[in-house]
Design a protein around this motif. Sequence first.
Motif, short mmCIF file in Angstrom:
data_model
loop_
_atom_site.label_atom_id
_atom_site.label_comp_id
_atom_site.label_asym_id
_atom_site.label_seq_id
_atom_site.Cartn_x
_atom_site.Cartn_y
_atom_site.Cartn_z
N ASN A 111 0.82 -1.22 0.00
CA ASN A 111 0.00 0.00 0.00
C ASN A 111 0.85 1.26 0.00
O ASN A 111 0.36 2.33 0.41
CB ASN A 111 -0.93 0.00 1.22
N THR A 112 2.09 1.15 -0.43
CA THR A 112 2.97 2.32 -0.41
C THR A 112 2.42 3.45 -1.27
O THR A 112 2.42 4.63 -0.87
CB THR A 112 4.38 1.93 -0.88
N SER A 113 1.95 3.11 -2.47
CA SER A 113 1.43 4.16 -3.36
C SER A 113 0.18 4.82 -2.80
O SER A 113 0.03 6.05 -2.84
CB SER A 113 1.13 3.57 -4.74
N SER A 114 -0.72 4.01 -2.24
CA SER A 114 -1.94 4.59 -1.66
C SER A 114 -1.62 5.42 -0.42
O SER A 114 -2.27 6.44 -0.16
CB SER A 114 -2.93 3.49 -1.31
N ILE A 115 -0.63 5.00 0.35
CA ILE A 115 -0.22 5.77 1.52
C ILE A 115 0.31 7.14 1.09
O ILE A 115 -0.02 8.18 1.69
CB ILE A 115 0.83 5.00 2.33
N GLY A 116 1.11 7.16 0.02
CA GLY A 116 1.60 8.43 -0.48
C GLY A 116 0.49 9.33 -0.97
O GLY A 116 0.50 10.56 -0.73
N GLN A 117 -0.50 8.73 -1.64
CA GLN A 117 -1.62 9.53 -2.13
C GLN A 117 -2.45 10.09 -0.97
O GLN A 117 -2.84 11.27 -0.97
CB GLN A 117 -2.50 8.68 -3.04
N GLN A 118 -2.71 9.27 0.04
CA GLN A 118 -3.47 9.75 1.20
C GLN A 118 -2.71 10.83 1.95
O GLN A 118 -3.31 11.82 2.41
CB GLN A 118 -3.76 8.58 2.13
N LEU A 119 -1.41 10.67 2.07
CA LEU A 119 -0.63 11.70 2.75
C LEU A 119 -0.66 13.01 1.98
O LEU A 119 -0.75 14.09 2.57
CB LEU A 119 0.82 11.21 2.91
N THR A 120 -0.60 12.92 0.66
CA THR A 120 -0.68 14.14 -0.16
C THR A 120 -2.01 14.85 0.03
O THR A 120 -2.08 16.08 0.12
CB THR A 120 -0.46 13.78 -1.63
N GLU A 121 -3.09 14.06 0.09
CA GLU A 121 -4.40 14.66 0.28
C GLU A 121 -4.53 15.31 1.67
O GLU A 121 -5.12 16.39 1.80
CB GLU A 121 -5.48 13.59 0.11
N ARG A 122 -3.97 14.66 2.70
CA ARG A 122 -4.07 15.22 4.04
C ARG A 122 -3.27 16.51 4.19
O ARG A 122 -3.62 17.40 4.96
CB ARG A 122 -3.58 14.21 5.08
#
Length: 390
Positions: A111-122
């Motif tokens: 889930n590294t890519s999704s974690i990066g996307q969620q962090l960017t959104e936050r």
Amino acid sequence: MKAEPAALGAVLAEAEEARVVARADTHLMRSLLIGIFILMAIYALYFARAFFMPVILAFLLTLTLTPIVRFLRKRGIPEVVSATLLVVLSVCVVAIAGYLLSGPVIDLLNNTSSIGQQLTERLAQLRRPLERIMQISHQIEQMTETSQEPGIQKVALAQSGILSAAASNVLAAGTSFTIIFVLSLFLLASGTMFYEKIIQSFASLSEKKRALRVVYDVEREISHYLLTVTIINAGLGAVIGLGLWALGMPNPLVWGVAAALLNFLPYVGALLTIVLVSVMALISFDTISYALLAPAFVLLCDIIEGQFVTPTVVGRRLEINAVAILIAIAFWSWLWGFVGALMAVPLLVVIKVFCDHFDGLGHVGNFLAAQQTAVVVEDEAAEENGEAKA
């Protein structure tokens, strides 16, 4: 007759000058040989790391468990029995930890890519002041792409995934772990055999006593340090894991183990733990204010451990200065990767303790010592001199 003393003085002066030149040449040759030996040793450690890494880890594990074996021997338990029990227990702990951590770690990697996307959104609200700069950068990038010749194509190299690379090294890791635990078992079960071999290599009784005293002092100090630091790091990991679990952090076991392992890297390990926990907290909790509680708790634990617990339990005599620690971590991480970085500080302590027991290497131990340690030693020496004068 008067010319003879003058001629004799000239001859003596020439002989003395020749002696000085020969001494300088000998010193230069010795320095060159030492430099060549160091370079060859680094070369061997780098290209033969598959051999040296598990062997050195086995010696460090042996030194860590030696105080327990010595304690059980005084209680009537033979070295073979205690060493076997300790090594089997270590294997079980590593196997159970690996089994429990394998699932969450694999999920995090997938889930590294999704974690990066969620962090960017936050963090989007923190990026608003920088959006104008990013737009300008994007426009410049588009202009650069349009200015390229139409016949030129971009080539992207596909990299193998983390999981496939890890799977290809499973056999090598298993072999290394086997060497570590088997060699540690034999070293712990051998008892005082190596000490007897060292003593037998000296001729006079005074040299035997001095060698035995140095070997026992070095082994006792290093084993005490490694065992104490390992217990402190395990306690720190347990406290952080329980605290993050109480805060509702997902996978608290992973972060507790990560905190315990990374704490073998002074300064760098605590910073990495705080950064990783901050990232996961920001994407796991609804509000940023509540998410900051997790890294704040980790920071508080690291401060208490680094400023109060470790100096009180271990003592300041074995403290290493920060510059030497950072250089050692950078060197061993370049040499052996993450495992080398974890071994950097224990190996540095081994070198310091060894140098402190030999007059010719005292300047090396003095360089590695922390400033507080040097001041304490000077104060103690001044007090002893004052008492002697009194």
